[in-house]
Design a protein around this motif. Structure first.
Motif, PDB file in Angstrom:
ATOM      1  N   UNK A   8      22.327  26.510  20.636  1.00 63.28           N
ATOM      2  CA  UNK A   8      22.917  25.713  19.570  1.00 63.28           C
ATOM      3  C   UNK A   8      23.516  26.612  18.487  1.00 63.28           C
ATOM      4  N   UNK A   9      22.834  27.706  18.158  1.00 62.29           N
ATOM      5  CA  UNK A   9      23.367  28.642  17.174  1.00 62.29           C
ATOM      6  C   UNK A   9      24.694  29.227  17.642  1.00 62.29           C
ATOM      7  N   UNK A  10      24.751  29.625  18.901  1.00 66.58           N
ATOM      8  CA  UNK A  10      25.983  30.178  19.467  1.00 66.58           C
ATOM      9  C   UNK A  10      27.113  29.159  19.385  1.00 66.58           C
ATOM     10  N   UNK A  11      26.838  27.938  19.804  1.00 62.05           N
ATOM     11  CA  UNK A  11      27.863  26.881  19.766  1.00 62.05           C
ATOM     12  C   UNK A  11      28.304  26.586  18.339  1.00 62.05           C
ATOM     13  N   UNK A  12      27.372  26.586  17.405  1.00 62.97           N
ATOM     14  CA  UNK A  12      27.695  26.288  16.012  1.00 62.97           C
ATOM     15  C   UNK A  12      28.550  27.395  15.387  1.00 62.97           C
ATOM     16  N   UNK A  13      28.347  28.614  15.827  1.00 63.79           N
ATOM     17  CA  UNK A  13      29.034  29.769  15.234  1.00 63.79           C
ATOM     18  C   UNK A  13      30.411  30.028  15.823  1.00 63.79           C
ATOM     19  N   UNK A  14      30.712  29.393  16.933  1.00 61.99           N
ATOM     20  CA  UNK A  14      31.984  29.643  17.620  1.00 61.99           C
ATOM     21  C   UNK A  14      32.670  28.329  17.955  1.00 61.99           C
ATOM     22  N   UNK A  15      33.091  27.652  16.908  1.00 59.82           N
ATOM     23  CA  UNK A  15      33.700  26.337  17.056  1.00 59.82           C
ATOM     24  C   UNK A  15      35.189  26.423  17.362  1.00 59.82           C
ATOM     25  N   UNK A  16      35.841  27.494  16.944  1.00 61.03           N
ATOM     26  CA  UNK A  16      37.267  27.619  17.136  1.00 61.03           C
ATOM     27  C   UNK A  16      38.066  27.150  15.935  1.00 61.03           C
ATOM     28  N   UNK A  17      37.378  26.754  14.884  1.00 61.59           N
ATOM     29  CA  UNK A  17      37.986  26.279  13.637  1.00 61.59           C
ATOM     30  C   UNK A  17      37.225  27.047  12.560  1.00 61.59           C
ATOM     31  N   UNK A  18      37.873  28.012  11.922  1.00 64.39           N
ATOM     32  CA  UNK A  18      37.192  28.987  11.071  1.00 64.39           C
ATOM     33  C   UNK A  18      36.235  28.371  10.049  1.00 64.39           C
ATOM     34  N   UNK A  19      36.687  27.326   9.361  1.00 65.01           N
ATOM     35  CA  UNK A  19      35.818  26.696   8.365  1.00 65.01           C
ATOM     36  C   UNK A  19      34.540  26.157   9.006  1.00 65.01           C
ATOM     37  N   UNK A  20      34.683  25.581  10.196  1.00 66.19           N
ATOM     38  CA  UNK A  20      33.510  25.044  10.882  1.00 66.19           C
ATOM     39  C   UNK A  20      32.630  26.165  11.439  1.00 66.19           C
ATOM     40  N   UNK A  21      33.255  27.250  11.911  1.00 72.19           N
ATOM     41  CA  UNK A  21      32.466  28.408  12.357  1.00 72.19           C
ATOM     42  C   UNK A  21      31.545  28.873  11.238  1.00 72.19           C
ATOM     43  N   UNK A  22      32.119  29.024  10.051  1.00 70.34           N
ATOM     44  CA  UNK A  22      31.339  29.497   8.910  1.00 70.34           C
ATOM     45  C   UNK A  22      30.271  28.497   8.500  1.00 70.34           C
ATOM     46  N   UNK A  23      30.667  27.269   8.284  1.00 69.92           N
ATOM     47  CA  UNK A  23      29.738  26.258   7.790  1.00 69.92           C
ATOM     48  C   UNK A  23      28.639  25.945   8.804  1.00 69.92           C
ATOM     49  N   UNK A  24      29.036  25.593  10.010  1.00 70.45           N
ATOM     50  CA  UNK A  24      28.036  25.212  11.016  1.00 70.45           C
ATOM     51  C   UNK A  24      27.185  26.414  11.428  1.00 70.45           C
ATOM     52  N   UNK A  25      27.801  27.583  11.537  1.00 68.56           N
ATOM     53  CA  UNK A  25      27.051  28.777  11.922  1.00 68.56           C
ATOM     54  C   UNK A  25      26.020  29.172  10.876  1.00 68.56           C
ATOM     55  N   UNK A  26      26.436  29.186   9.613  1.00 71.75           N
ATOM     56  CA  UNK A  26      25.499  29.528   8.533  1.00 71.75           C
ATOM     57  C   UNK A  26      24.394  28.469   8.419  1.00 71.75           C
ATOM     58  N   UNK A  27      24.780  27.213   8.548  1.00 69.02           N
ATOM     59  CA  UNK A  27      23.794  26.131   8.500  1.00 69.02           C
ATOM     60  C   UNK A  27      22.791  26.297   9.633  1.00 69.02           C
ATOM     61  N   UNK A  28      23.286  26.541  10.835  1.00 69.89           N
ATOM     62  CA  UNK A  28      22.397  26.712  11.992  1.00 69.89           C
ATOM     63  C   UNK A  28      21.450  27.891  11.782  1.00 69.89           C
ATOM     64  N   UNK A  29      21.975  29.006  11.289  1.00 67.66           N
ATOM     65  CA  UNK A  29      21.135  30.172  11.040  1.00 67.66           C
ATOM     66  C   UNK A  29      20.036  29.903  10.028  1.00 67.66           C
ATOM     67  N   UNK A  30      20.357  29.068   9.049  1.00 66.16           N
ATOM     68  CA  UNK A  30      19.387  28.772   7.988  1.00 66.16           C
ATOM     69  C   UNK A  30      18.409  27.676   8.371  1.00 66.16           C
ATOM     70  N   UNK A  31      18.811  26.746   9.217  1.00 71.69           N
ATOM     71  CA  UNK A  31      18.004  25.532   9.416  1.00 71.69           C
ATOM     72  C   UNK A  31      17.462  25.279  10.818  1.00 71.69           C
ATOM     73  N   UNK A  32      18.024  25.896  11.849  1.00 75.84           N
ATOM     74  CA  UNK A  32      17.604  25.567  13.219  1.00 75.84           C
ATOM     75  C   UNK A  32      16.109  25.745  13.460  1.00 75.84           C
TER      76      UNK A  32
END
Length: 89
Positions: A8-32
């Motif tokens: 899930x962290x990998x998928x969240x960090x590599x969305x293909x849309x830079x804003x989502x990569x940052x937001x979802x990836x950082x969120x996943x790292x902090x909350x998963x």
């Protein structure tokens, strides 16, 4: 981190849309790690949805449909990326 959370962290960090990569990836790292199985399911459903839709819901540009609403989306809406980044320093 178990295999599901790593995926899930990998998928969240590599969305293909830079804003989502940052937001979802950082969120996943902090909350998963602290997510319950139900929250992991919800997060995975959000990852399966189109980036533009999820981004619109997060920033409040669009109202999310009932099948997307839940505690994880509310946490994403409240997630303060700049504060999270400065806390890591």
């Amino acid at each position: 981190m178990d295999a599901r959370r790593r995926k899930l962290f990998f998928r969240a960090s590599r969305r293909g849309f830079k804003e989502m990569d940052l937001l979802m990836g950082e969120f996943a790292g902090a909350r998963l790690e602290g997510m319950t199985p139900d929250e992991l399911d919800e997060f995975e459903r959000l990852l399966d949805m189109p980036d533009q839709d999820v981004y619109g819901w997060i920033i409040g540009r669009e109202e999310e449909p009932s099948n997307a609403s839940g505690s994880v989306l509310e946490q994403l809406k409240a997630f303060d990326l700049p504060a999270h980044r400065s806390a890591q320093k």
